[in-house]
Design a protein around this motif. Structure first.
Motif, PDB file in Angstrom:
ATOM      1  N   TYR A 203       0.952  -1.317  -0.120  1.00 16.65           N
ATOM      2  CA  TYR A 203       0.051  -0.035  -0.033  1.00 16.65           C
ATOM      3  C   TYR A 203       0.880   1.312  -0.060  1.00 16.65           C
ATOM      4  O   TYR A 203       0.595   2.367  -0.756  1.00 16.65           O
ATOM      5  CB  TYR A 203      -0.903   0.087   1.276  1.00 16.65           C
ATOM      6  N   LEU A 204       1.909   1.108   0.851  1.00 15.27           N
ATOM      7  CA  LEU A 204       2.861   2.322   0.893  1.00 15.27           C
ATOM      8  C   LEU A 204       3.346   2.682  -0.329  1.00 15.27           C
ATOM      9  O   LEU A 204       3.633   4.002  -0.764  1.00 15.27           O
ATOM     10  CB  LEU A 204       3.820   1.984   1.855  1.00 15.27           C
ATOM     11  N   LEU A 205       3.998   1.565  -1.222  1.00 15.31           N
ATOM     12  CA  LEU A 205       4.579   1.868  -2.600  1.00 15.31           C
ATOM     13  C   LEU A 205       3.673   2.552  -3.438  1.00 15.31           C
ATOM     14  O   LEU A 205       4.177   3.169  -4.336  1.00 15.31           O
ATOM     15  CB  LEU A 205       5.003   0.552  -3.109  1.00 15.31           C
ATOM     16  N   LYS A 206       2.199   2.704  -3.215  1.00 17.58           N
ATOM     17  CA  LYS A 206       1.341   3.008  -4.356  1.00 17.58           C
ATOM     18  C   LYS A 206       1.217   4.658  -3.946  1.00 17.58           C
ATOM     19  O   LYS A 206       0.610   5.105  -4.863  1.00 17.58           O
ATOM     20  CB  LYS A 206       0.007   2.515  -4.070  1.00 17.58           C
ATOM     21  N   GLN A 207       1.917   5.152  -2.810  1.00 14.26           N
ATOM     22  CA  GLN A 207       1.579   6.379  -2.474  1.00 14.26           C
ATOM     23  C   GLN A 207       2.621   7.434  -3.386  1.00 14.26           C
ATOM     24  O   GLN A 207       3.646   7.103  -3.469  1.00 14.26           O
ATOM     25  CB  GLN A 207       1.842   6.748  -0.846  1.00 14.26           C
ATOM     26  N   LEU A 208       2.141   8.440  -3.635  1.00 11.13           N
ATOM     27  CA  LEU A 208       2.885   9.590  -4.413  1.00 11.13           C
ATOM     28  C   LEU A 208       4.205   9.945  -3.645  1.00 11.13           C
ATOM     29  O   LEU A 208       5.146  10.142  -4.311  1.00 11.13           O
ATOM     30  CB  LEU A 208       2.011  10.713  -4.462  1.00 11.13           C
ATOM     31  N   GLU A 209       4.215  10.101  -2.271  1.00 11.69           N
ATOM     32  CA  GLU A 209       5.481  10.286  -1.586  1.00 11.69           C
ATOM     33  C   GLU A 209       6.511   9.612  -1.837  1.00 11.69           C
ATOM     34  O   GLU A 209       7.648   9.784  -1.780  1.00 11.69           O
ATOM     35  CB  GLU A 209       5.134  10.554  -0.086  1.00 11.69           C
ATOM     36  N   THR A 210       6.354   8.264  -1.956  1.00 11.88           N
ATOM     37  CA  THR A 210       7.339   7.119  -2.118  1.00 11.88           C
ATOM     38  C   THR A 210       7.882   7.019  -3.408  1.00 11.88           C
ATOM     39  O   THR A 210       8.959   6.493  -3.767  1.00 11.88           O
ATOM     40  CB  THR A 210       6.841   5.915  -1.776  1.00 11.88           C
ATOM     41  N   GLN A 211       7.380   7.784  -4.503  1.00  7.62           N
ATOM     42  CA  GLN A 211       7.909   8.099  -5.863  1.00  7.62           C
ATOM     43  C   GLN A 211       8.958   9.021  -5.916  1.00  7.62           C
ATOM     44  O   GLN A 211       9.818   9.307  -6.859  1.00  7.62           O
ATOM     45  CB  GLN A 211       6.930   8.298  -6.927  1.00  7.62           C
ATOM     46  N   ARG A 212       9.163  10.150  -4.828  1.00  5.96           N
ATOM     47  CA  ARG A 212      10.373  11.040  -4.724  1.00  5.96           C
ATOM     48  C   ARG A 212      11.597  10.346  -4.492  1.00  5.96           C
ATOM     49  O   ARG A 212      11.690   9.181  -3.864  1.00  5.96           O
ATOM     50  CB  ARG A 212       9.701  11.998  -3.496  1.00  5.96           C
ATOM     51  N   THR A 213      12.815  10.922  -4.737  1.00  5.04           N
ATOM     52  CA  THR A 213      13.717  10.421  -4.400  1.00  5.04           C
ATOM     53  C   THR A 213      13.978  10.383  -2.897  1.00  5.04           C
ATOM     54  O   THR A 213      13.529  11.609  -2.440  1.00  5.04           O
ATOM     55  CB  THR A 213      15.093  11.339  -5.023  1.00  5.04           C
ATOM     56  N   GLY A 214      14.619   9.564  -2.180  1.00  4.04           N
ATOM     57  CA  GLY A 214      14.811   9.674  -0.685  1.00  4.04           C
ATOM     58  C   GLY A 214      15.574   8.323  -0.224  1.00  4.04           C
ATOM     59  O   GLY A 214      16.147   7.622  -1.021  1.00  4.04           O
ATOM     60  N   PHE A 215      15.682   8.313   1.022  1.00  6.16           N
ATOM     61  CA  PHE A 215      16.464   7.356   1.882  1.00  6.16           C
ATOM     62  C   PHE A 215      15.226   6.658   2.544  1.00  6.16           C
ATOM     63  O   PHE A 215      14.580   7.069   3.180  1.00  6.16           O
ATOM     64  CB  PHE A 215      17.261   7.863   2.692  1.00  6.16           C
ATOM     65  N   TYR A 216      15.030   5.230   2.337  1.00  2.12           N
ATOM     66  CA  TYR A 216      13.795   4.554   2.805  1.00  2.12           C
ATOM     67  C   TYR A 216      14.539   3.372   3.568  1.00  2.12           C
ATOM     68  O   TYR A 216      15.415   2.694   3.242  1.00  2.12           O
ATOM     69  CB  TYR A 216      13.053   4.053   1.889  1.00  2.12           C
ATOM     70  N   PHE A 217      13.865   2.942   4.771  1.00  9.70           N
ATOM     71  CA  PHE A 217      14.521   2.173   5.735  1.00  9.70           C
ATOM     72  C   PHE A 217      13.326   1.340   6.587  1.00  9.70           C
ATOM     73  O   PHE A 217      12.232   2.134   6.691  1.00  9.70           O
ATOM     74  CB  PHE A 217      15.783   2.281   6.624  1.00  9.70           C
ATOM     75  N   GLN A 218      13.478   0.460   6.816  1.00  8.08           N
ATOM     76  CA  GLN A 218      12.391  -0.494   7.839  1.00  8.08           C
ATOM     77  C   GLN A 218      13.046  -0.868   9.106  1.00  8.08           C
ATOM     78  O   GLN A 218      14.196  -1.141   9.186  1.00  8.08           O
ATOM     79  CB  GLN A 218      11.896  -1.762   7.233  1.00  8.08           C
ATOM     80  N   VAL A 219      12.278  -0.534  10.236  1.00 10.18           N
ATOM     81  CA  VAL A 219      12.768  -0.962  11.548  1.00 10.18           C
ATOM     82  C   VAL A 219      11.866  -2.088  12.044  1.00 10.18           C
ATOM     83  O   VAL A 219      10.624  -1.953  11.602  1.00 10.18           O
ATOM     84  CB  VAL A 219      12.903   0.232  12.176  1.00 10.18           C
ATOM     85  N   GLY A 220      12.338  -2.672  12.998  1.00 10.12           N
ATOM     86  CA  GLY A 220      11.125  -3.380  13.608  1.00 10.12           C
ATOM     87  C   GLY A 220      11.617  -5.083  13.709  1.00 10.12           C
ATOM     88  O   GLY A 220      12.582  -5.304  12.853  1.00 10.12           O
TER      89      GLY A 220
END
Length: 61
Positions: free
Chosen positions: A41-58
């Motif tokens: 679901y997150l990958l469909k959001q417009l914000e994730t199409q921008r250049t950035g640094f992405y990481f997962q925790v937990g």
């Protein structure tokens, strides 16, 4: 003395327990905390199409 900042938070699906998008208004930073299960679901959001640094925790489960 530290500077004050404005934090803008947006409830993407209108729920407090759902996806939240946050911006610090005086910087280019953008945060979207999300559970691993929400990744499709997150990958469909417009914000994730921008250049950035992405990481997962937990935990890995």
């Amino acid at each position: 003395m530290s500077k004050s900042r404005t934090l803008k938070m947006y409830q993407v699906d209108g729920s407090l327990s759902g996806l939240i998008s946050a911006d610090i208004m005086t910087s280019s930073g953008h945060v979207i905390p999300a559970h691993r299960a929400w990744l499709p679901y997150l990958l469909k959001q417009l914000e994730t199409q921008r250049t950035g640094f992405y990481f997962q925790v937990g935990p890995n489960n």
